[in-house]
Design an enzyme around this catalytic site. Structure first.
Site, PDB file in Angstrom:
ATOM      1  N   ASP A   1       8.023 -40.624  52.413  1.00 39.80           N
ATOM      2  CA  ASP A   1       9.131 -40.821  51.500  1.00 39.80           C
ATOM      3  C   ASP A   1      10.059 -41.845  52.185  1.00 39.80           C
ATOM      4  O   ASP A   1      10.005 -42.022  53.403  1.00 39.80           O
ATOM      5  CB  ASP A   1       9.850 -39.484  51.296  1.00 39.80           C
ATOM      6  CG  ASP A   1      11.132 -39.635  50.530  1.00 39.80           C
ATOM      7  OD1 ASP A   1      11.087 -40.173  49.424  1.00 39.80           O
ATOM      8  OD2 ASP A   1      12.202 -39.241  51.063  1.00 39.80           O
TER       9      ASP A   1
ATOM     10  N   ASP B   1      13.881 -42.876  51.151  1.00 42.88           N
ATOM     11  CA  ASP B   1      15.282 -42.465  51.261  1.00 42.88           C
ATOM     12  C   ASP B   1      15.384 -41.060  51.885  1.00 42.88           C
ATOM     13  O   ASP B   1      14.878 -40.097  51.307  1.00 42.88           O
ATOM     14  CB  ASP B   1      15.865 -42.476  49.835  1.00 42.88           C
ATOM     15  CG  ASP B   1      17.204 -41.818  49.729  1.00 42.88           C
ATOM     16  OD1 ASP B   1      18.146 -42.320  50.335  1.00 42.88           O
ATOM     17  OD2 ASP B   1      17.305 -40.787  49.035  1.00 42.88           O
TER      18      ASP B   1
ATOM     19  N   ASN C   1      14.388 -49.816  44.426  1.00 43.41           N
ATOM     20  CA  ASN C   1      14.874 -50.735  45.467  1.00 43.41           C
ATOM     21  C   ASN C   1      14.059 -50.623  46.761  1.00 43.41           C
ATOM     22  O   ASN C   1      14.476 -51.155  47.796  1.00 43.41           O
ATOM     23  CB  ASN C   1      16.345 -50.423  45.779  1.00 43.41           C
ATOM     24  CG  ASN C   1      17.259 -50.725  44.602  1.00 43.41           C
ATOM     25  OD1 ASN C   1      17.358 -51.874  44.180  1.00 43.41           O
ATOM     26  ND2 ASN C   1      17.890 -49.716  44.048  1.00 43.41           N
TER      27      ASN C   1
HETATM   28  P1  B16 Z   1      16.948 -46.245  42.826  1.00 44.37           P
HETATM   29  P2  B16 Z   1      13.022 -41.564  47.565  1.00 44.37           P
HETATM   30  C1  B16 Z   1      14.896 -41.811  45.662  1.00 44.37           C
HETATM   31  O1  B16 Z   1      14.208 -42.340  46.771  1.00 44.37           O
HETATM   32  C2  B16 Z   1      16.247 -41.254  46.097  1.00 44.37           C
HETATM   33  O2  B16 Z   1      16.062 -40.124  46.958  1.00 44.37           O
HETATM   34  C3  B16 Z   1      17.044 -40.816  44.896  1.00 44.37           C
HETATM   35  O3  B16 Z   1      18.308 -40.338  45.320  1.00 44.37           O
HETATM   36  C4  B16 Z   1      17.220 -42.031  43.963  1.00 44.37           C
HETATM   37  O4  B16 Z   1      17.926 -41.657  42.798  1.00 44.37           O
HETATM   38  C5  B16 Z   1      15.829 -42.558  43.581  1.00 44.37           C
HETATM   39  O5  B16 Z   1      15.112 -42.906  44.764  1.00 44.37           O
HETATM   40  C6  B16 Z   1      15.922 -43.794  42.705  1.00 44.37           C
HETATM   41  O6  B16 Z   1      16.514 -44.831  43.453  1.00 44.37           O
HETATM   42  O7  B16 Z   1      18.207 -46.031  42.071  1.00 44.37           O
HETATM   43  O8  B16 Z   1      17.099 -47.124  44.046  1.00 44.37           O
HETATM   44  O9  B16 Z   1      15.797 -46.705  41.945  1.00 44.37           O
HETATM   45  O10 B16 Z   1      13.668 -40.408  48.265  1.00 44.37           O
HETATM   46  O11 B16 Z   1      11.982 -41.151  46.550  1.00 44.37           O
HETATM   47  O12 B16 Z   1      12.533 -42.614  48.529  1.00 44.37           O
HETATM   48 MG    MG Z   2      13.851 -38.805  49.941  1.00 46.75          MG
END
Ligand code: B16
Ligand code: MG
Length: 220
Positions: free
Chosen positions: A9, A11, A118
């Protein structure tokens, strides 16, 4: 577990962008007069941008027109990206890169499985894009965690069966996704009472390396 691939993962595991998500959601919530705090923020881990905002709206017991929802998501993302652009390889925890190198040396394939649209920008800012054999991000999936789609796509792209993959996750939604996909998993800095006692835990990348190495040895 007979591990051939690690799916990370992003984030909350490979990096600390979770704090930036919190700050950006807090800012847009304040602007719109919505309640938002760190406890609610925990529920947004691993969940898509749209679903995150829907959770905030449900918590506040209100509905907003589609136009305002889009405005809020765009503005949150703009602020979030401002934080991301300030990131550099020095934001990487010191044990991340050596662990990825060692896992590769052990013959494992490495992937990123993230709900974030992102993800590539973040990996580029940290200078680790080239360390992965596959990257699956939020723009490549229709259903975000707890749906297993993101991890199943990664396993497919690595040509490794789900049972040969170990997912490293900081979010309950991600652990659910790994389970639903028939994968092994390690809960990273995640201590939730709803997790079964026998779940593998790691607090840093050194511990991830130990767990994965031990599983390879047992399988031999
Ligand atoms: P974005 P992961 C997730 O990343 C985040 O944990 C979550 O908080 C966020 O809303 C989601 O990505 C979407 O992110 O707005 O940048 O598209 O933990 O799956 O790496
Ligand atoms: Mg995460």
């Amino acid at each position: 577990m007979m591990v051939k691939a690690c799916i990370f993962d992003l984030d909350g595991v490979l990096c600390h962008t979770d704090e930036f998500h919190y700050l950006a959601w807090k800012r847009i919530s304040d602007e719109l007069g919505l309640g938002f705090d760190r406890t609610l923020n925990e529920q947004l881990r691993g969940v898509s941008r749209r679903e995150s905002f829907e959770i905030i709206l449900r918590y506040n017991g209100i509905r907003l027109p589609e136009e305002t929802i889009r405005y809020a998501m765009d503005k949150k993302n703009m602020w979030y990206r401002e934080y991301l652009l300030r990131m550099s390889p020095s934001d990487l925890d010191s044990d991340v890169r050596p662990t990825l190198v060692r896992l590769h040396e052990l013959g494992l394939l490495l992937a990123v499985g993230s709900s974030s649209r992102n993800a590539r920008l973040i990996l580029d800012r940290l200078g680790i894009t080239g360390m992965f054999d596959a990257i699956v991000d939020g723009a490549m999936i229709s259903n975000s965690k707890p749906d297993p789609e993101v991890f199943l796509k990664a396993s497919k792209s690595l040509a490794v069966q789900p049972s040969g993959c170990v997912v490293i996750e900081d979010a309950l939604s991600g652990i659910e996704a790994a389970k639903a996909g028939g994968m092994n998993f390690i809960a990273y800095r995640l201590h939730d009472p709803s997790l079964e006692k026998e779940v593998l835990h790691a607090e840093n990348f050194g511990e991830i390396l130990k767990l994965v190495t031990a599983s390879i040895r047992r399988a031999r």
